[in-house]
Design a protein around this motif. Structure first.
Motif, short mmCIF file in Angstrom:
data_model
loop_
_atom_site.label_atom_id
_atom_site.label_comp_id
_atom_site.label_asym_id
_atom_site.label_seq_id
_atom_site.Cartn_x
_atom_site.Cartn_y
_atom_site.Cartn_z
N ASP A 92 -8.56 7.06 3.82
CA ASP A 92 -8.29 7.33 5.21
C ASP A 92 -6.86 7.09 5.67
O ASP A 92 -6.23 5.98 5.47
CB ASP A 92 -9.36 6.05 5.75
CG ASP A 92 -10.59 6.05 5.52
OD1 ASP A 92 -10.95 7.12 5.02
OD2 ASP A 92 -11.18 5.00 5.67
N GLY A 93 -6.55 8.19 6.07
CA GLY A 93 -4.84 7.99 6.84
C GLY A 93 -4.00 8.23 5.72
O GLY A 93 -2.84 8.76 6.17
N MET A 153 -7.85 3.97 11.00
CA MET A 153 -7.41 3.99 9.78
C MET A 153 -7.80 2.59 8.82
O MET A 153 -7.73 1.45 9.57
CB MET A 153 -5.73 3.95 9.79
CG MET A 153 -5.32 5.54 10.06
SD MET A 153 -3.57 5.16 9.99
CE MET A 153 -3.32 4.92 8.10
N PHE A 199 1.84 13.09 5.07
CA PHE A 199 2.23 14.31 5.82
C PHE A 199 3.43 14.00 6.82
O PHE A 199 4.67 14.74 7.27
CB PHE A 199 1.02 14.88 6.87
CG PHE A 199 1.44 16.11 7.53
CD1 PHE A 199 1.64 17.51 7.24
CD2 PHE A 199 1.54 15.95 9.00
CE1 PHE A 199 2.30 18.21 8.14
CE2 PHE A 199 2.02 16.69 9.94
CZ PHE A 199 2.18 17.99 9.66
N ALA A 200 3.26 12.95 7.78
CA ALA A 200 4.46 12.47 8.86
C ALA A 200 5.60 12.09 8.04
O ALA A 200 6.53 12.85 8.65
CB ALA A 200 3.73 11.56 9.71
N LYS A 229 11.18 11.91 15.09
CA LYS A 229 11.91 12.92 14.25
C LYS A 229 10.74 13.96 13.86
O LYS A 229 10.63 14.59 12.61
CB LYS A 229 12.28 12.52 12.83
CG LYS A 229 13.45 11.74 12.99
CD LYS A 229 14.66 12.63 13.24
CE LYS A 229 16.14 11.95 13.44
NZ LYS A 229 17.21 12.64 13.97
N GLU A 281 -4.81 14.51 10.77
CA GLU A 281 -5.22 14.02 9.51
C GLU A 281 -5.80 12.53 9.66
O GLU A 281 -6.37 12.19 8.59
CB GLU A 281 -3.79 14.03 8.61
CG GLU A 281 -3.30 15.51 8.28
CD GLU A 281 -4.15 16.03 7.10
OE1 GLU A 281 -4.97 15.42 6.41
OE2 GLU A 281 -4.21 17.16 7.16
N LEU A 296 -0.69 2.78 14.59
CA LEU A 296 -1.66 3.01 13.55
C LEU A 296 -2.92 2.16 13.69
O LEU A 296 -3.99 2.70 13.24
CB LEU A 296 -1.11 2.71 12.17
CG LEU A 296 0.34 3.68 12.09
CD1 LEU A 296 1.08 3.31 10.59
CD2 LEU A 296 -0.33 5.07 11.79
N ARG A 355 -3.26 10.77 3.66
CA ARG A 355 -2.76 12.29 3.78
C ARG A 355 -1.99 12.24 5.02
O ARG A 355 -0.81 12.94 5.18
CB ARG A 355 -3.99 13.15 3.80
CG ARG A 355 -4.13 14.04 2.73
CD ARG A 355 -5.17 14.75 2.43
NE ARG A 355 -4.99 15.68 3.64
CZ ARG A 355 -5.98 16.96 3.79
NH1 ARG A 355 -6.93 16.92 2.86
NH2 ARG A 355 -5.41 17.84 4.58
N GLY A 356 -2.36 11.56 6.22
CA GLY A 356 -1.72 11.77 7.50
C GLY A 356 -0.39 11.18 7.36
O GLY A 356 0.77 11.86 7.70
N ILE A 357 -0.46 9.95 6.62
CA ILE A 357 1.09 9.22 6.80
C ILE A 357 1.88 10.09 6.02
O ILE A 357 3.18 10.17 6.22
CB ILE A 357 0.72 7.85 6.37
CG1 ILE A 357 0.36 7.09 7.53
CG2 ILE A 357 2.22 7.19 5.75
CD1 ILE A 357 -0.08 5.71 7.12
N ARG A 403 7.16 15.19 6.73
CA ARG A 403 7.86 15.93 7.84
C ARG A 403 9.10 15.33 8.36
O ARG A 403 10.12 15.99 8.64
CB ARG A 403 6.91 16.35 8.75
CG ARG A 403 5.84 17.04 8.33
CD ARG A 403 6.07 18.25 7.84
NE ARG A 403 7.05 19.46 8.66
CZ ARG A 403 7.32 20.67 8.32
NH1 ARG A 403 6.66 21.23 7.45
NH2 ARG A 403 8.04 21.31 9.22
N VAL A 404 9.19 14.05 8.60
CA VAL A 404 10.08 13.40 9.19
C VAL A 404 11.17 13.44 8.43
O VAL A 404 12.50 13.64 8.67
CB VAL A 404 9.74 11.73 9.23
CG1 VAL A 404 11.09 10.84 9.55
CG2 VAL A 404 8.89 11.74 10.59
N TYR A 436 1.54 0.93 3.24
CA TYR A 436 2.51 1.80 3.85
C TYR A 436 3.69 0.98 4.35
O TYR A 436 4.89 1.18 4.04
CB TYR A 436 1.88 2.82 4.73
CG TYR A 436 2.70 3.30 5.85
CD1 TYR A 436 3.88 4.44 5.34
CD2 TYR A 436 2.80 3.02 7.09
CE1 TYR A 436 4.46 4.92 6.09
CE2 TYR A 436 3.71 3.82 8.16
CZ TYR A 436 4.44 4.66 7.58
OH TYR A 436 5.51 5.24 8.54
#
Lengths: 561, 240
Positions: A2-3, A107, A9-10, B88, B100, A102, A5-7, A13-14, A115
């Motif tokens: 849970d979460g 999550m 990804f973020a 960012k 996600e 979060l 992949r999202g973190i 990207r950052v 994280y």
């Protein structure tokens, strides 16, 4: 999970967006900064190589001495990383807008915790990455280790940081959950005080008397290293990582790997413990930390800071008000003053350490080395101090900076106010340190004057540099100083401060070593080089201290809020 | 959809929420009104699982927030008064990130993202970093991210702060539209006209206590006041 992949990804990207943002910067600026950083990195590598080669070159004991230096370095580093993570983790785990964001999502709380634990590791160790890497490479070059060593270094670094971070986070997690939140800062201070008192007690009772009894440097080193054997205790994790390096340097790859695995397994166990504990403790602890009662602060007309306002009545009222505001905020921000106390404690330990050297150092060659090493150590501590505490000061004005922009005070005055507010204590600390250590070392008058002058100039240069770059690269949206410092501007500040300090020392060390130690220049050349050193130091101080401040307040003046 | 039972929240000696009980049905648009420091945001944060109640319980979709916070949060979206965004990230990346976090089907959330960006008139800015966004643009992205997961409950704290009139109308329409097919909206606001216009029911909180509860008409009736909600609100919060 849970979460995750999202973190991932973020964060990816950052990182990519931050790197892509460099494209928008002027090319000349990017080239200048890249060249400067690379040059300084290689300069640091050269200095470490020079220093370690110096140890290595000692007849008979040289290689062992170099290895001992690695054991001491990693032991101290392990403890410092843990203390640093102890402070940083509190704000990263429990005092962050991202964590609240979060927690408002469905999550897994453990994922959020791990994280943030990893982020704590990054925030508390970025300077170690810049300084530690050239040290290890210098060691490897001298020892001539194989290529796998260099390939394994990134993973090795990551692993080294994880264990102290995980232990510190676990301690904070347990403390926040089970102790009264409002009293937490007192527990932190108590832990640090006990740690430093224990170190001092061990030093005073075990090391100092025997060291003082000795008459020469060899005896001193022998006694000193004997009593530092505690750092080589087989259950001490810092020892495992130092051993993995030392064994690799001796060509004993299997032994080296065994230490790496021992450390790695312990780090994984620590992470697992964090994972298990966070499931039960993190969310509850975080909710508990939200329950802070609104502590009553004494009326503005009372208290010590109001008396300070009275003492500052000779200043223009807006300037005095700004000073009192800065002092109040600093005194009420546990994250800030706790790290300041660590710095002071380190300086205290350092001075006590130096007290034992004079009896052992009567040879001019050694005296010269110790005097310049003392100057280097003090300047480096000052550089770290100014980057960590002064660089974020403008950013910490936050989105309230518009208020100062509207107030009847110019940004020039704002930056100058911060300069003098910080320069005076930094100058007092550095001069006190320099005078006391030089008296202990019985430094000759000429060098005494030079080291005190360099400390005074460095105080001004480093304070101006940190405040100037802090104004040039402000981050008004971040309220965590550790995060502000770990950004581009903070890293640049660290790199330039390091280069400035190195330059200040090298320009004076070079003529002294050439004339008094190696006898390969005449007195006339020595005087000429010394004059050049003074001119270079004054110019470098002006460039490092004044130019960034001018650029900084001009940037603030042009800024649109 | 939301059941609040004897909710009390204390910060030290300060009582922020004092023994509040209320029930909000599925598809209902419920507004919380109250002066500054009345306990509105604290109540919303407790419902969102961001604060622990000192006493009492909160159920969302029948799930006890204290016992099953993750499952309960999966049913809702929370929009705070000061939205948190990653500076960012671009607006679009932030919406993908939300997709996600809620484990949404990537194809679906990408399609919905485009629709939401279009709806909020953010297509031209969606590939810019959010550090360059105005407060209103951030608010729009955060509201869009809250809608992305099709939540059964939307908790929204002061939704119109920083929005231009066109966006205010847009958000109002979207929230009302969402409430119609069954999404519950729990909103706190200072804008009395807004609450009067779009709420099915509202509650007035003063000094942590729920001093009025019902439809706008009920509350006006109870206050024996035929004037606007503003007068009723001012009278009630002055007297209490």
């Amino acid at each position: 999970m849970d979460g995750v992949r999202g973190i991932a990804f973020a964060r990816a990207r950052v990182l990519m967006n931050t790197i892509a943002g460099i494209r928008n910067e002027p090319l000349i600026k990017v080239v200048f900064i890249t060249t400067l950083t690379t040059a300084l990195w290689f300069g640091t590598l050269y200095l470490f190589h020079y220093g370690l080669s110096f140890f290595y070159g000692f007849p008979i004991i040289g290689p062992a001495l170099m290895d001992e230096a690695m054991y001491i370095f990693f032991a101290v580093l392990f403890i410092m990383l843990m203390l640093s993570a102890l402070i940083v983790s509190h704000s990263t785990l429990f005092n962050s807008a991202e964590v609240e964001f979060l927690f408002s999502k469905p999550m897994n709380h453990r994922i959020i915790y791990i994280y943030r634990l990893l982020q704590t590791g990054v925030f508390s160790s970025w300077a170690f990455l810049f300084l530690g890497l050239p040290l290890l490479i210098a060691y490897a070059l001298i020892k001539g280790v194989s290529a796998w060593f260099y390939l394994a270094l990134p993973a090795w670094f990551a692993m080294f940081v994880i264990l102290p971070t995980a232990l510190a986070c676990l301690a904070v997690l347990v403390m926040v959950r089970f102790f009264k939140y409002e009293r937490l800062k007192y527990y932190f201070i108590a832990i640090m005080a006990i740690t430093f008192m224990a170190l001092y007690w061990y030093y005073k009772t075990a090391i100092a008397p025997e060291a003082r009894a000795g008459g020469d440097i060899a005896h001193f080193m022998d006694t000193f290293l004997y009593h530092l054997r505690i750092l080589k205790h087989p259950f001490f994790p810092g020892y495992w990582m130092a051993s993995s390096i030392v064994k690799a340097g001796s060509g004993l790859a299997p032994q080296s790997w065994s230490y790496v695995f021992a450390y790695g397994a312990t780090a994984l166990v620590a992470l697992q413990l964090n994972w298990l504990a966070s499931g039960a403790l993190f969310h509850r602890g975080w909710l508990k930390s939200r329950n802070r009662s609104n502590r009553a602060i004494s009326h503005p007309d009372n208290g010590a800071t109001n008396r300070l306002l009275g003492y500052l009545s000779f200043l223009p009222r807006p300037t005095a008000a700004l000073i009192v505001k800065d002092v109040r905020i600093f005194a009420r921000d546990f994250n800030q003053y706790s790290q300041f106390l660590i710095y002071l404690a380190i300086l205290g330990v350092y001075i006590f350490n130096l007290r034992n050297i004079p009896a052992s150092v009567d040879n001019p060659y050694w005296k010269m080395i110790v005097v310049f090493l003392n100057l280097s150590a003090t300047s480096l501590v000052l550089a770290g101090f100014t980057v960590r505490f002064l660089f974020p000061q403008i950013s910490l004005e936050g989105n309230k900076i518009w208020m100062l922009g509207l107030a009847p005070i110019t940004f020039r005055k704002l930056v100058l106010q911060k300069f003098f507010l910080n320069f005076i204590p930094v100058l007092l600390i550095s001069e006190a340190l320099m005078v006391s250590t030089n008296l202990m070392l019985s430094t000759p008058p000429g060098l005494f004057f030079i080291s005190c002058s360099v400390a005074a100039m460095s105080s001004g240069g480093l304070v101006g540099l940190a405040l100037g770059l802090g104004s040039l690269y402000p981050n008004f949206r971040e309220d965590n100083p550790a995060r502000i410092v770990s950004g581009f501007g903070g890293t640049l500040n660290f790199v330039i401060a390091l280069g400035y300090v190195m330059l200040m020392i090298i320009v004076f060390a070079f003529p002294y070593f050439a004339y008094e130690i190696h006898y390969n220049i005449t007195k006339q050349t020595f005087s000429f080089l010394l004059s050049g050193a003074w001119a270079t130091a004054v110019l470098a101080t002006a460039a490092a201290g004044i130019l960034p401040m001018i650029a900084g307040y001009r940037k603030l003046h042009r800024m649109e809020f | 959809m939301v059941k609040i039972q004897k909710l009390t929240k204390r910060f030290g000696n300060t009582v922020a929420v004092d023994d509040i009980s209320l029930s909000i049905e599925g598809g209902e648009f419920f507004s919380i009104l109250g002066p500054n420091g009345a306990g509105k945001t604290t109540t919303l944060k407790i419902v969102a699982g961001l604060l622990n109640p000192t006493l009492g319980k909160v159920f969302v979709g029948g799930l006890d927030m204290a016992k099953k916070p993750e499952q309960a949060k999966a049913l809702m979206s929370y929009i705070p008064d000061i939205p948190y965004v990653y500076e960012k990230l671009t607006g679009m990346e932030f919406l993908y990130f939300t997709g996600e976090l809620y484990n949404l089907d990537p194809q679906r959330y990408r399609k919905d993202t485009e629709e939401l960006l279009e709806l909020f008139l953010m297509e031209d800015y969606c590939n810019q970093l959010m550090e360059s966004y105005s407060h209103g643009m951030r608010q729009k992205i955060v509201i869009a991210s809250a809608l992305l997961s099709n939540p059964r409950l939307i908790i929204i704290d002061e939704p119109m702060v920083g929005l231009d009139p066109r966006s205010v109308r847009l958000v109002k329409d979207i929230l009302r539209e969402r409430a119609r097919p069954g999404t519950t909206i729990l909103m706190s606001t200072h804008t009395l006209a807004l609450a009067e216009e779009i709420s099915d029911r509202l509650g007035i909180i003063h000094c942590g206590k729920l001093i009025a509860l019902g439809s706008v008409a009920d509350i006006k009736r109870a206050a024996l006041d035929s004037a606007g909600l503003e007068d009723v609100f001012l009278n009630m919060t002055a007297e209490a």
